[in-house]
Design an enzyme around this catalytic site. Structure first.
Site, mmCIF file in Angstrom:
data_model
loop_
_atom_site.group_PDB
_atom_site.id
_atom_site.type_symbol
_atom_site.label_atom_id
_atom_site.label_comp_id
_atom_site.label_asym_id
_atom_site.label_seq_id
_atom_site.Cartn_x
_atom_site.Cartn_y
_atom_site.Cartn_z
ATOM 1 C CB SER A 64 -0.905 0.020 1.232
ATOM 2 O OG SER A 64 -1.683 -1.157 1.289
HETATM 3 N N1 SAH Z 1 -0.449 -5.348 3.967
HETATM 4 C C1 SAH Z 1 0.356 -5.663 2.809
HETATM 5 C C2 SAH Z 1 -0.335 -5.378 1.499
HETATM 6 C C3 SAH Z 1 -1.501 -6.273 1.282
HETATM 7 S S1 SAH Z 1 -1.955 -6.550 -0.416
HETATM 8 C C4 SAH Z 1 1.705 -4.984 2.879
HETATM 9 O O1 SAH Z 1 2.013 -4.311 3.866
HETATM 10 O O2 SAH Z 1 2.511 -5.161 1.937
HETATM 11 C C5 SAH Z 1 -3.309 -7.634 -0.116
HETATM 12 C C6 SAH Z 1 -2.921 -9.051 0.212
HETATM 13 O O3 SAH Z 1 -4.097 -9.718 0.618
HETATM 14 C C7 SAH Z 1 -2.360 -9.834 -0.959
HETATM 15 O O4 SAH Z 1 -1.074 -10.289 -0.669
HETATM 16 C C8 SAH Z 1 -3.356 -11.000 -1.125
HETATM 17 O O5 SAH Z 1 -2.746 -12.233 -1.464
HETATM 18 C C9 SAH Z 1 -3.972 -11.063 0.256
HETATM 19 N N2 SAH Z 1 -5.293 -11.696 0.352
HETATM 20 C C10 SAH Z 1 -6.341 -11.630 -0.495
HETATM 21 N N3 SAH Z 1 -7.365 -12.360 -0.022
HETATM 22 C C11 SAH Z 1 -6.960 -12.901 1.162
HETATM 23 C C12 SAH Z 1 -7.573 -13.756 2.139
HETATM 24 N N4 SAH Z 1 -8.831 -14.220 2.039
HETATM 25 N N5 SAH Z 1 -6.848 -14.100 3.225
HETATM 26 C C13 SAH Z 1 -5.579 -13.667 3.386
HETATM 27 N N6 SAH Z 1 -4.960 -12.869 2.485
HETATM 28 C C14 SAH Z 1 -5.643 -12.481 1.395
#
Ligand code: SAH
Length: 217
Positions: A64
């Site tokens: 993000s």
């Molecule tokens: N917080 C992260 C960015 C998150 S991007 C950072 O600091 O870099 C969103 C993430 O959510 C992705 O890696 C994706 O694989 C994950 N995601 C999507 N659906 C999900 C679910 N049901 N459970 C866990 N992770 C999930």
């Protein structure tokens, strides 16, 4: 943490992108000044790590925008004794920030390769109070519930019911809730059997895919 070549760029990022937009919590600003964000992005785009935008981290996912990480962290009201659950480990950056502010962080990603990279990033920095799990985070992580804070860093059509159930009394949950393209940043506070919702502006996240999120791709 130690000095590094991006120290000044990071300090400018905190001033110009984060404090300038109204994030005030001194503990949050300090944590962002300290965690080397450039070590959480792919080596090929390291020099872009402090730009005012999200960046690709592989598998179609993103880290993000720094301001959004700061805003969500502040809204979570982290305190030193808290156990916090993050859904969407991604690069591990948000979890590393949380790890400096609370006692313990559990972060979940549905993609094993993403979780493995997040784990490497955290290990490389010697961060030991953040645990990375693989699974469907829309189910929460009952084993270590309840949580004083739950942070969802992927877009969800609604707040997954299991997450509300795993939130401690007095706990805060922050999530981008809405459509696939644009969401509203919501903070929920649990007070006894009541849940109070506040709205904190429009955001844009990759989808939360799972049983209580979006179904399939
Ligand atoms: N917080 C992260 C960015 C998150 S991007 C950072 O600091 O870099 C969103 C993430 O959510 C992705 O890696 C994706 O694989 C994950 N995601 C999507 N659906 C999900 C679910 N049901 N459970 C866990 N992770 C999930």
């Amino acid at each position: 943490m130690e000095r590094d070549e991006y120290q000044e760029e990071r300090a400018r990022m905190v001033e110009n992108q984060i404090a300038a937009r109204g994030v005030r919590d001194p503990r949050v600003l300090a944590a962002i000044r300290e965690v080397p964000r450039h070590l959480f992005v792919p080596g090929t785009i390291r020099s872009a790590a402090y730009q005012d935008r999200p960046l690709p981290i592989g598998s179609g996912q993103t880290i993000s925008q720094p301001y959004i990480v700061a805003l969500m962290t502040e809204l979570l009201e982290p305190s030193p004794g808290d156990t916090v659950l993050e859904i969407g480990a991604g690069s591990g950056y948000q979890a590393a920030i949380l790890g400096r502010l609370v006692a313990r962080v559990i972060t979940i990603d549905r993609l094993p390769e993403i979780a493995a990279t997040a784990r490497e990033h955290l290990q490389q920095l010697g961060i030991t109070n953040v645990e990375v799990e693989v699974g469907d985070g829309t189910l929460g992580f009952p084993a270590q519930a309840p949580y004083q804070g739950i942070l969802v860093t992927a877009a969800t059509p609604e707040i997954p019911a299991p997450l509300l159930a795993q939130l401690a009394d007095g706990g805060r949950l922050v999530a981008p809730v809405g459509g696939r393209d644009v969401q509203e940043l919501i903070r929920v506070r649990k007070k006894g059997d009541q849940v109070v919702r506040e709205y904190h502006g429009s955001v844009c996240f990759v989808p939360l895919i799972g049983e209580f999120g979006w179904k399939g791709r």
